[in-house]
Scaffold this active site. Structure first.
Site, short mmCIF file in Angstrom:
data_model
loop_
_atom_site.label_atom_id
_atom_site.label_comp_id
_atom_site.label_asym_id
_atom_site.label_seq_id
_atom_site.Cartn_x
_atom_site.Cartn_y
_atom_site.Cartn_z
N ASN A 155 -2.53 -6.72 -15.77
CA ASN A 155 -2.19 -5.91 -16.95
C ASN A 155 -1.37 -6.80 -17.88
O ASN A 155 -0.19 -7.04 -17.63
CB ASN A 155 -1.38 -4.68 -16.49
CG ASN A 155 -0.81 -3.89 -17.65
OD1 ASN A 155 -1.21 -4.07 -18.80
ND2 ASN A 155 0.14 -3.01 -17.35
N LYS A 207 -0.37 -6.25 -20.82
CA LYS A 207 0.51 -5.48 -21.74
C LYS A 207 0.34 -6.02 -23.17
O LYS A 207 -0.77 -6.40 -23.53
CB LYS A 207 1.96 -5.53 -21.24
CG LYS A 207 2.04 -5.13 -19.77
CD LYS A 207 3.43 -4.85 -19.28
CE LYS A 207 3.37 -4.45 -17.80
NZ LYS A 207 4.65 -4.08 -17.26
N HIS A 248 0.21 4.70 -17.29
CA HIS A 248 1.17 3.65 -16.93
C HIS A 248 2.58 4.15 -17.27
O HIS A 248 2.77 4.88 -18.24
CB HIS A 248 0.85 2.37 -17.71
CG HIS A 248 1.66 1.21 -17.25
ND1 HIS A 248 2.97 1.02 -17.65
CD2 HIS A 248 1.38 0.21 -16.38
CE1 HIS A 248 3.44 -0.07 -17.05
NE2 HIS A 248 2.51 -0.58 -16.27
N GLU A 293 5.02 2.83 -18.66
CA GLU A 293 5.49 2.53 -20.03
C GLU A 293 4.92 3.54 -21.02
O GLU A 293 5.57 3.90 -21.99
CB GLU A 293 5.11 1.09 -20.40
CG GLU A 293 6.04 0.10 -19.69
CD GLU A 293 5.42 -1.24 -19.35
OE1 GLU A 293 4.38 -1.59 -19.93
OE2 GLU A 293 5.99 -1.93 -18.48
N GLU A 329 3.25 2.38 -8.68
CA GLU A 329 4.18 1.43 -9.30
C GLU A 329 5.55 2.07 -9.43
O GLU A 329 5.80 2.83 -10.38
CB GLU A 329 3.68 1.06 -10.70
CG GLU A 329 2.33 0.39 -10.73
CD GLU A 329 2.14 -0.43 -12.00
OE1 GLU A 329 1.91 -1.64 -11.87
OE2 GLU A 329 2.26 0.12 -13.09
N GLY A 382 8.67 -5.19 -13.96
CA GLY A 382 9.26 -6.16 -14.87
C GLY A 382 10.71 -6.48 -14.58
O GLY A 382 11.40 -7.10 -15.38
N SER A 408 6.48 -6.14 -10.15
CA SER A 408 6.97 -7.48 -9.83
C SER A 408 6.21 -8.18 -8.70
O SER A 408 6.80 -8.92 -7.91
CB SER A 408 8.47 -7.46 -9.53
OG SER A 408 9.19 -6.99 -10.66
P1 PGA Z 1 5.17 -6.38 -13.53
O1 PGA Z 1 4.34 -5.19 -14.20
O2 PGA Z 1 4.26 -7.06 -12.54
O3 PGA Z 1 5.57 -7.27 -14.66
O4 PGA Z 1 6.35 -5.76 -12.84
C1 PGA Z 1 3.45 -4.40 -13.45
C2 PGA Z 1 2.88 -3.32 -14.31
O5 PGA Z 1 3.61 -2.75 -15.13
O6 PGA Z 1 1.68 -2.99 -14.23
#
Ligand code: PGA
Length: 253
Positions: free
Chosen positions: A9, A11, A95, A97, A167, A173, A213
């Site tokens: 992903n 983003k 997601h 976010e 997640e 992140g 992460s």
């Molecule tokens: P990250 O993001 O690996 O940077 O923690 C994962 C995600 O949000 O899909």
């Protein structure tokens, strides 16, 4: 045995030059990886370009979001039909976010998931709890509601086409990963709720990815857990070496 599915992903990152290098680099490193499914999820504006770059590889391409109407006066939105038209195969839904910054609710997740399935694309539906919810003992309640309100309206046949991504919001992140044991425990809990609703055959078939992460150092142990069937990778999917290493770990399991 379920196949490992690894999705990157990206983003809201990258530009034409960066994306071309990233895609070409990963294609080169992944030509022999036949045991896994690989999905790139670029920003929508670059999706056509990524589809062109990957056309001779077996890497699939998805979008990070769609709206649930097929067309009309919805400024700024993209429909599933449009995603399908350009050749995308997967759509990220719900997601954290999008839930956090754009107010996406379980109800919207349910509408978007149905819309994606009705267009014969694969939804990757994200679930996860915040740190506050985990620490106040609400993990099971939150995940239960995300599943029942977002997905359990589906028929067993439709549900078995969904990919779920667990997640934990506190791990996205932040560099803080759930331990393999913590992640496995939640994946088993999710699979059990699916079993209660849809029975053994569906629950054993469904892919449940872990996200938060994931990197080349922790991938092997996380992906080695019984109920973890792949990863949704954010930050580490933006580096050829890091992402390729995760793909290789998954392929070698
Ligand atoms: P990250 O993001 O690996 O940077 O923690 C994962 C995600 O949000 O899909």
């Amino acid at each position: 045995m379920r196949k490992q599915v690894i999705a990157g992903n990206w983003k809201m990152n990258g530009d034409s030059g960066f994306i071309t290098e990233l895609v070409n680099g990963i294609i080169k490193e992944s030509t022999d990886l036949n045991n896994i499914d690989i999905i790139f999820i670029p920003p929508a504006i670059y999706a056509s370009k990524v589809i062109e770059l990957t056309v001779t590889s077996n890497i699939a391409v998805g979008l990070q979001n769609v709206y649930f109407e097929s067309k009309g006066a919805y400024t700024g939105e993209t429909s599933t039909e449009m995603a399908k038209d350009i050749g995308a195969s997967h759509i990220l839904v719900g997601h954290s976010e999008r839930r956090q910054y754009y107010g996406e609710t379980n109800e919207w997740v349910s509408k978007k998931t149905s819309c994606v399935l009705n267009n014969s694309l694969t939804p990757i539906v994200c679930l996860g709890e915040s740190l506050e919810q985990r620490e106040s003992g609400k993990l099971e309640e939150v995940l239960g509601a995300q599943l029942s309100e977002g997905l359990f309206h589906l028929s067993a046949d439709d549900f078995s086409k969904v990919i779920i991504a667990y997640e934990p919001v506190w791990a996205i992140g932040t560099g803080k990963t759930a331990s393999p044991e913590q992640a496995q425990e939640v994946h088993a809990f999710i699979r059990n709720l699916i079993k209660e609703k849809y029975g053994d055959t569906v629950s054993e078939k469904i892919i449940i990815q872990y996200g938060g992460s994931v990197n080349d150092k922790n991938a092997k142990e996380l992906l080695g857990q019984a109920d973890i069937d792949g990863a949704l990778v954010g930050g580490a999917s933006l580096k050829v070496d890091g992402f390729s290493a995760i793909l290789k770990e998954a392929n070698n399991l």
